[in-house]
Design an enzyme around this catalytic site. Sequence first.
Site, PDB file in Angstrom:
ATOM      1  N   HIS A 105      -0.845  19.093  11.054  1.00 56.83           N
ATOM      2  CA  HIS A 105      -0.916  18.247  12.260  1.00 56.83           C
ATOM      3  C   HIS A 105      -2.021  17.199  12.140  1.00 56.83           C
ATOM      4  CE1 HIS A 105       1.523  21.479  14.162  1.00 56.83           C
ATOM      5  NE2 HIS A 105       0.697  22.266  13.497  1.00 56.83           N
TER       6      HIS A 105
ATOM      7  N   SER B  52     -10.937  -9.472   4.118  1.00 57.11           N
ATOM      8  CA  SER B  52     -10.458 -10.113   5.343  1.00 57.11           C
ATOM      9  C   SER B  52     -11.019 -11.518   5.388  1.00 57.11           C
ATOM     10  CB  SER B  52     -10.941  -9.327   6.555  1.00 57.11           C
ATOM     11  OG  SER B  52     -10.967 -10.154   7.697  1.00 57.11           O
TER      12      SER B  52
ATOM     13  N   LYS C 275     -14.925  -6.134   5.395  1.00 54.19           N
ATOM     14  CA  LYS C 275     -13.702  -5.341   5.257  1.00 54.19           C
ATOM     15  C   LYS C 275     -13.125  -5.289   3.852  1.00 54.19           C
ATOM     16  CE  LYS C 275     -10.826  -4.433   8.343  1.00 54.19           C
ATOM     17  NZ  LYS C 275      -9.669  -4.570   9.222  1.00 54.19           N
TER      18      LYS C 275
ATOM     19  N   GLU D 119      -0.438  -0.233   2.023  1.00 54.71           N
ATOM     20  CA  GLU D 119       0.379  -0.568   3.200  1.00 54.71           C
ATOM     21  C   GLU D 119       1.728  -1.147   2.780  1.00 54.71           C
ATOM     22  OE1 GLU D 119      -2.865  -1.838   6.516  1.00 54.71           O
ATOM     23  OE2 GLU D 119      -2.896  -2.956   4.668  1.00 54.71           O
TER      24      GLU D 119
END
Length: 467
Positions: A166, A287, A293, A300
């Site tokens: 979970h 970024s 970042k 992704e």
Amino acid sequence: MADGTKDTKSSNQMWGGRFASGPDAIMEEINASIGFDKKLFAQDIRGSIAHATMLAHQGIISVDDKDKIVHGLSTILSEIESGNFEFSRQLEDIHMNIEARLAALIGQAAGRLHTARSRNDQVALDFRLWVKEELQKTEAMLTNLIAAFLDRAEEHAESVMPGFTHLQTAQPVTFGHHCMAYVEMFGRDRSRVRHAIEHLDESPIGAAALAGTGYPIDRHMTAKALGFREPTRNSIDTVSDRDFAIEFLSIAAICGMHLSRLAEEIVIWSTPQFGFVRLSDAFSTGSSIMPQKKNPDAAELVRAKTGRINGSLIALLTIMKGLPLAYSKDMQEDKEQVFDAAESLELAIAAMTGMVRDMTVNTQRMKAAAGSGYSTATDLADWLVREAGLPFRDAHHVTGRAVALAESKGCDLAEVPLADLQSINPAITGKVYDVLTVEASVASRKSFGGTAPSEVRKQIAFWRARN
Ligand code: ARG
């Protein structure tokens, strides 16, 4: 050859005998597949050479014509490979583009190549050969990915991390064990690939339009020449069947699903909040506005490619659903789905292999996280069963109280004083602390396939011998 400037109103030079005029521009556009099936040029030429060689061997065409055909086809192969071939949409597809060029190169003999053959078995052959090669490529790429995981697993056979259910901390495991979970998944994908190669390893050529042919062809000879195990056994099925493409897409979809789960874990693990892994600069991006970042874009995109692959599988299943036997032009829509999925899958496997090999694993962060969240509570319960003779259900209850106590004190289980533990159950002794560390927890799980480093090493050895 036809150069695309020909008057669209004249009838098709390859099949236009009974047509007075050529196709409407829209007809030509919807009908043509050359824009994508040119990818099959090498397979088409290989198939034609094998077919012509067999025709000559069987005395169906002369050896002289066969030689001209083979020579012409070899010339066309180098023309296409060197970018000196002009594809024409009027000639519809790769088969007719090549045949028309052959006629321009060698004249009349070219017309003999299509004896005892139809574009229906020709396209089935070309596409099968292409999918077979793609499956072989996928097999090799999966072997590389598995090898990358085996290396990381070996390196981290003892590194403790939290295991999740979970996405909540469950029990400590080793990072090596977690890596080996992916070895199992990609190992299954690879065995699916191997089965698919076995399934499709039958040669379609010679099925002709759908009924076979009256010429004395030798389908065993062409099957052998093209590297197939044997010829297909039913000419109707042969030109109707696209199972090999659908199987490729289903394997790609399952493998894509595995890759996307891994991608998701990498996305989570590489957040500053988790900090379990750090992606290499080579596999992340910055970024444009936030200088601090480092984004896991490759992961992704792997996660997203799965969507495309699933789309291709559903598209082809839907195209094939309800088609009457044998060939229908609907089947021309099979190729783009497979080409697109193959490109996505190759990219996704390659990117993942790179990420897995390159990422830095922060074993300290993993270990700290493994110890939090009362991850060794099951070990306490097991200790009570083993050392104090409690039934597991009672031990579970006692442990629950110990966890509640630790929670109220704001500390870990291992930090609860002995007196407090004994107030919950007097059978508890100081020895219990030995099992409350994450290292002791993983080391104890020696069941076959369990997370103990000794077990993980056995599984690594098992896979090394098979990779
Ligand atoms: N371009 C066609 C395809 O990809 C080749 C087969 C055409 N056969 C036919 N009977 N029109 O399916």
